[in-house]
Write a protein that holds these residues in place. Structure first.
Motif, short mmCIF file in Angstrom:
data_model
loop_
_atom_site.label_atom_id
_atom_site.label_comp_id
_atom_site.label_asym_id
_atom_site.label_seq_id
_atom_site.Cartn_x
_atom_site.Cartn_y
_atom_site.Cartn_z
N LEU A 36 18.55 58.82 -33.33
CA LEU A 36 17.65 58.79 -34.48
C LEU A 36 16.30 59.39 -34.12
CD1 LEU A 36 15.28 56.41 -34.16
CD2 LEU A 36 17.21 54.91 -34.63
N ARG A 37 15.61 59.78 -35.17
CA ARG A 37 14.23 60.22 -35.03
C ARG A 37 13.46 59.62 -36.21
NH1 ARG A 37 11.76 66.24 -35.29
NH2 ARG A 37 13.36 66.41 -36.88
N GLU A 40 8.96 63.43 -38.14
CA GLU A 40 9.05 64.81 -37.62
C GLU A 40 8.35 65.00 -36.28
OE1 GLU A 40 5.36 66.58 -40.33
OE2 GLU A 40 7.44 67.20 -40.68
N THR A 41 7.48 64.10 -35.91
CA THR A 41 6.81 64.20 -34.61
C THR A 41 7.40 63.22 -33.59
OG1 THR A 41 5.11 62.60 -35.26
CG2 THR A 41 4.65 64.94 -35.65
N GLY A 42 8.35 62.40 -34.01
CA GLY A 42 8.95 61.41 -33.12
C GLY A 42 9.97 62.03 -32.18
N GLU A 43 10.25 61.35 -31.08
CA GLU A 43 11.26 61.83 -30.15
C GLU A 43 12.64 61.33 -30.57
OE1 GLU A 43 10.81 60.37 -26.19
OE2 GLU A 43 10.51 58.30 -26.81
N ILE A 61 21.90 48.89 -36.27
CA ILE A 61 21.40 49.11 -34.91
C ILE A 61 20.55 47.92 -34.50
CG2 ILE A 61 21.46 51.64 -34.97
CD1 ILE A 61 18.45 51.57 -35.65
N ILE A 62 20.52 47.63 -33.22
CA ILE A 62 19.66 46.58 -32.69
C ILE A 62 18.87 47.19 -31.54
CG2 ILE A 62 19.59 44.36 -31.48
CD1 ILE A 62 22.12 43.57 -33.01
N TYR A 63 17.58 47.05 -31.58
CA TYR A 63 16.74 47.69 -30.57
C TYR A 63 15.74 46.70 -30.00
CZ TYR A 63 13.57 48.04 -34.57
OH TYR A 63 12.80 47.75 -35.67
N GLN A 64 15.36 46.98 -28.77
CA GLN A 64 14.35 46.18 -28.07
C GLN A 64 13.05 46.96 -28.03
OE1 GLN A 64 15.58 45.04 -24.13
NE2 GLN A 64 14.27 43.23 -24.14
N LYS A 65 11.96 46.30 -28.35
CA LYS A 65 10.65 46.98 -28.41
C LYS A 65 10.10 47.11 -26.99
CE LYS A 65 9.67 43.83 -31.49
NZ LYS A 65 8.89 42.95 -32.41
N VAL A 66 10.47 48.21 -26.35
CA VAL A 66 10.10 48.39 -24.94
C VAL A 66 9.31 49.66 -24.67
CG1 VAL A 66 12.02 47.03 -24.07
CG2 VAL A 66 12.34 49.48 -24.46
N GLY A 67 9.24 50.56 -25.61
CA GLY A 67 8.56 51.83 -25.37
C GLY A 67 7.95 52.39 -26.63
N SER A 69 8.74 54.88 -28.65
CA SER A 69 9.60 55.19 -29.79
C SER A 69 10.14 53.95 -30.48
CB SER A 69 10.76 56.09 -29.34
OG SER A 69 10.27 57.36 -28.96
N THR A 70 10.49 52.93 -29.72
CA THR A 70 10.98 51.70 -30.36
C THR A 70 9.84 50.93 -31.03
OG1 THR A 70 10.96 50.70 -28.14
CG2 THR A 70 13.10 51.38 -29.06
N LEU A 71 8.63 51.05 -30.50
CA LEU A 71 7.47 50.46 -31.17
C LEU A 71 7.23 51.17 -32.51
CD1 LEU A 71 4.99 49.93 -28.20
CD2 LEU A 71 6.08 48.14 -29.56
N LEU A 72 7.35 52.50 -32.50
CA LEU A 72 7.20 53.28 -33.72
C LEU A 72 8.30 52.93 -34.72
CD1 LEU A 72 5.80 55.56 -35.31
CD2 LEU A 72 7.30 57.18 -34.12
N LEU A 73 9.52 52.80 -34.23
CA LEU A 73 10.64 52.43 -35.10
C LEU A 73 10.39 51.07 -35.75
CD1 LEU A 73 13.53 52.82 -36.19
CD2 LEU A 73 14.39 51.90 -34.02
N ASP A 74 9.82 50.14 -34.98
CA ASP A 74 9.61 48.79 -35.49
C ASP A 74 8.49 48.73 -36.52
OD1 ASP A 74 10.77 46.11 -35.04
OD2 ASP A 74 8.68 45.55 -34.66
N GLU A 75 7.71 49.77 -36.62
CA GLU A 75 6.66 49.80 -37.64
C GLU A 75 7.23 50.13 -39.02
OE1 GLU A 75 3.85 52.62 -36.24
OE2 GLU A 75 3.22 51.39 -34.53
N GLN A 76 8.48 50.61 -39.06
CA GLN A 76 9.10 50.95 -40.34
C GLN A 76 9.65 49.67 -40.99
OE1 GLN A 76 8.37 54.21 -40.68
NE2 GLN A 76 7.69 53.91 -38.56
N GLU A 77 9.66 49.65 -42.32
CA GLU A 77 10.09 48.47 -43.04
C GLU A 77 11.26 48.80 -43.97
OE1 GLU A 77 9.02 45.59 -42.32
OE2 GLU A 77 7.27 46.11 -41.12
N ALA A 78 11.96 47.76 -44.42
CA ALA A 78 13.05 47.94 -45.37
C ALA A 78 12.53 48.66 -46.61
CB ALA A 78 13.64 46.58 -45.75
#
Length: 279
Positions: A36-37, A40-43, A61-67, A69-78
């Motif tokens: 996933l990305r 447009e500026t995400g890895e 998907i289940i992700y751990q907030k460790v870096g 990109s996952t911190l950025l992903l966790d900022e997104q909402e339903a």
């Protein structure tokens, strides 16, 4: 664009997200992953498919907030959208033909072990599931894992759930009590998978491990997930991520896994400084 249908925290550091991706859901199988990305500026990051619903056209998907990109992903909402969600990638797990299996998950690895147990259980295989966490507050998917197995054992390092010890202790106890496993699946931290593989080898029990933790670009181009299996060079993303645990050079894999830790830490700190989040 791929719509986020649902988002929910599983523990303080892990989140479950359901994505509308009908073409991925149609072909997804246990053991496979997506890339996933967020924008447009995400890895591009690979994440293992934790579940899928072909009728609803969704992938979990289940992700751990460790870096970063996952911190950025966790900022997104339903209700929001991810820019890219590509898959399924990797080889599906080969699970047919087994009578009794132990499926072992360590921490975040339970998110990957769960669909394996679920698939085996649906095939009629007797499944013992063993899950390990540092403490009771980090336990995830307990109800789901219980439904996907004939017996669930949850271990904690500190015993805070009343069951202290490592997953290998529970596996050894089951074997000593006569559990006649013809398959063991271990997914989690590399030291845990190594310990499980060392335990099962003298018994001749087929042992499958997942090397998803060392994947980077997910296409075999970067070489970051290169590992040695049975003396041959393999790539976790295109040749796996499942491999025979008795043939993997775990020490080499652990060394490679730590190669970019300083860079990852700097990226994470910079993201937290600019946008806030877990430090």
């Amino acid at each position: 664009m791929f719509k986020i249908i649902k988002k929910e925290p599983l523990n303080p550091s892990m989140t479950r997200m359901v994505i509308e991706a009908p073409f991925v859901a149609r072909k997804a199988m246990p053991g496979q992953f997506i890339i996933l990305r967020v924008n447009e500026t995400g890895e591009r990051i690979p994440l293992t498919i934790a579940d899928y619903d072909r009728e609803a056209g969704t992938v979990t998907i289940i992700y751990q907030k460790v870096g970063k990109s996952t911190l950025l992903l966790d900022e997104q909402e339903a209700g929001g959208y991810l820019m890219d969600f590509i898959g399924p990638l990797g080889k599906a797990s080969e699970l047919e033909g087994y009578k009794k299996a132990a499926v072992i998950g360590g921490g975040a690895g339970c998110a990957i072990a769960y669909p394996q147990a679920k698939a085996l259980h649906a095939m009629g295989t007797k499944v013992d599931m063993i899950a390990g966490f540092r403490d009771k507050d980090l336990i995830i998917l307990e109800n789901e894992m219980r439904e996907a197995s004939d017996r669930l054992i949850v271990m904690t390092d500190d015993g805070s759930n009343g069951n202290k010890g490592f997953v290998t202790a529970a596996l050894q106890k089951n074997i000593d009590e006569g559990a006649d496993y013809d398959l063991v699946i271990a997914i989690g931290p590399i030291p845990m998978m190594k310990a499980v593989s060392n335990l099962t080898k003298p018994y001749g029990i087929k042992t499958i491990i997942s090397m998803n933790t060392i994947m980077v670009d997910g296409t075999g181009m970067c070489g970051g997930c290169r590992l040695t299996v049975g003396g041959e060079t393999k790539f976790a993303c295109v040749d796996g991520p499942d491999f025979d645990g008795h043939l993997v050079d775990f020490d080499e894999a652990m060394k490679r896994l730590g190669t970019y830790k300083p860079e990852e830490a700097r990226e994470r700190e910079e993201h937290c400084r600019l946008y806030g989040g877990i430090k």
